[in-house]
Motif scaffolding. Structure first.
Motif, short mmCIF file in Angstrom:
data_model
loop_
_atom_site.label_atom_id
_atom_site.label_comp_id
_atom_site.label_asym_id
_atom_site.label_seq_id
_atom_site.Cartn_x
_atom_site.Cartn_y
_atom_site.Cartn_z
N ARG A 1 -9.84 -0.71 7.08
CA ARG A 1 -10.22 -0.68 8.46
C ARG A 1 -9.51 -0.56 9.73
NH1 ARG A 1 -12.06 -4.24 5.23
NH2 ARG A 1 -11.36 -5.89 5.86
N GLU A 2 -8.04 -1.45 9.58
CA GLU A 2 -7.01 -1.57 10.36
C GLU A 2 -5.42 -1.25 10.48
OE1 GLU A 2 -8.24 -2.43 13.87
OE2 GLU A 2 -10.08 -2.74 12.90
N VAL B 1 0.72 -1.36 -0.11
CA VAL B 1 0.39 0.29 0.13
C VAL B 1 0.73 1.68 0.06
CG1 VAL B 1 -1.54 1.30 1.34
CG2 VAL B 1 -1.83 -1.07 1.36
N THR B 2 0.94 1.85 -0.96
CA THR B 2 1.52 3.24 -1.29
C THR B 2 0.57 4.44 -1.39
OG1 THR B 2 3.41 2.33 -2.05
CG2 THR B 2 3.09 4.46 -2.22
N ARG B 3 0.60 5.59 0.14
CA ARG B 3 0.48 7.10 -0.68
C ARG B 3 1.71 7.91 -0.77
NH1 ARG B 3 -4.07 4.95 -1.73
NH2 ARG B 3 -5.71 3.87 -0.99
N ALA C 1 1.39 2.84 14.08
CA ALA C 1 0.35 2.43 13.39
C ALA C 1 -1.14 3.38 14.49
CB ALA C 1 0.47 0.57 14.25
N ALA C 2 -1.09 4.01 15.60
CA ALA C 2 -1.38 4.40 16.32
C ALA C 2 -2.02 5.43 15.62
CB ALA C 2 -1.32 4.55 17.97
N THR D 1 1.38 -2.26 8.26
CA THR D 1 0.30 -3.00 7.61
C THR D 1 -1.26 -2.07 7.46
OG1 THR D 1 -0.88 -4.23 9.26
CG2 THR D 1 1.37 -5.10 8.00
N LEU D 2 -1.73 -1.81 6.62
CA LEU D 2 -3.22 -1.50 6.46
C LEU D 2 -4.04 -2.83 6.43
CD1 LEU D 2 -2.37 1.89 5.20
CD2 LEU D 2 -2.55 1.84 7.30
N ASP D 3 -5.02 -2.74 6.89
CA ASP D 3 -6.17 -4.21 6.72
C ASP D 3 -4.97 -5.23 5.95
OD1 ASP D 3 -8.25 -2.80 7.00
OD2 ASP D 3 -8.45 -2.29 4.77
#
Length: 267
Positions: free
Chosen positions: A42-43, A9-11, A82-83, A56-58
């Motif tokens: 979501r997470e 995942v890249t933003r 992550a928080a 990690t994202l989802d």
């Protein structure tokens, strides 16, 4: 956006990779150039990976804006990142993610240009805030001495850097051996994360000595921030506080505290 050909995942809107011709670890903290995106996951979590722990994202590993793995050496620092991601609401606001932005900058802008960043920081050795003292009024002169003299003594004893003081804004040339000693102290910052944090703390305060004192555990972030703003505290006591200036200062303080946090967790 995410690459359909892999699971990363890249933003590319969350921070900016530094320009090769002008390394600037603060570039990532200047806010997004594009509209803020909606939360697309979501997470947020972490997972062990190469070099430590990765965001990690989802469950999918995340990348930095320059498409490097968003990974840090320690679990505590990874959990702090992550928080920040988990705390986002419907819209992802990079202004509320100072640790993530600084980590992105460290990975994309500092790691490949360490020597240039050290050069940039070393320039502050000759213009440190703590060397330039007010001529008057007496209360401000005393406040500066109380906050700054112990740090100068620490730099002399612990780092071998003795600074010459000046009154007013008249430039003073610092001893070559002191400048060299401070450069060695900069170069001793381990890894890109602590070096990026040192750069951020230095540029936000105008004092390499205060930043080094935090990095080396001599001052707490709160003590260093208060010392860096003796003049502003004095002026506020005389003229009162300005709401807009206070709001801007609060944002800068959040950046400073995030940098101190990264420095501590990356140790």
């Amino acid at each position: 956006m995410s690459d359909p050909n892999n699971d990363d995942v890249t933003r590319d809107w969350l921070g900016e990779p530094s320009d090769a011709a002008a390394p600037d670890p603060m570039r990532a903290a200047r806010g997004p150039a594009k509209p803020l995106p909606k939360r697309f996951y979501r997470e947020a979590g972490i997972a062990p990976g190469e070099g430590g722990f990765r965001l990690t994202l989802d469950g999918r590993p995340a990348n930095t804006p320059a498409r490097n793995p968003l990974a840090v050496p320690g679990q505590d620092l990874a959990e702090a990142i992550a928080a920040e991601w988990q705390a986002q609401d419907e819209i992802i606001d990079p202004a509320r993610m100072p640790v993530t932005r600084l980590v992105n900058t460290a990975i994309d802008g500092v790691a490949p240009r360490r020597d240039a960043v050290i050069d940039d920081l070393a320039a502050y050795a000759g213009t440190d805030l703590l060397a330039y003292r007010a001529e008057s009024p007496e209360r401000l002169v005393a406040a500066q001495a109380e906050a700054w003299d112990p740090v100068l003594n620490w730099a002399r004893d612990a780092l071998g850097a003795r600074l010459i003081l000046s009154e007013g804004v008249m430039h003073v040339t610092q001893p070559e051996e002191s400048v060299a000693a401070l450069r060695r102290a900069i170069a001793a910052a381990e890894g890109p994360f602590r070096l990026a944090a040192l750069h951020t703390m230095t540029t936000l305060t105008g004092s390499l000595l205060l930043a080094l004192a935090v990095l080396n555990g001599h001052l707490s972030p709160e003590e260093a921030w208060a010392a860096a703003h003796v003049d502003e505290t004095y002026q506020a006591g005389v003229w009162g506080r300005d709401a807009e200036a206070e709001a801007r200062l609060a944002l800068r303080r959040a950046e400073f505290e995030a940098a101190a946090k990264v420095a501590a967790l990356a140790q």
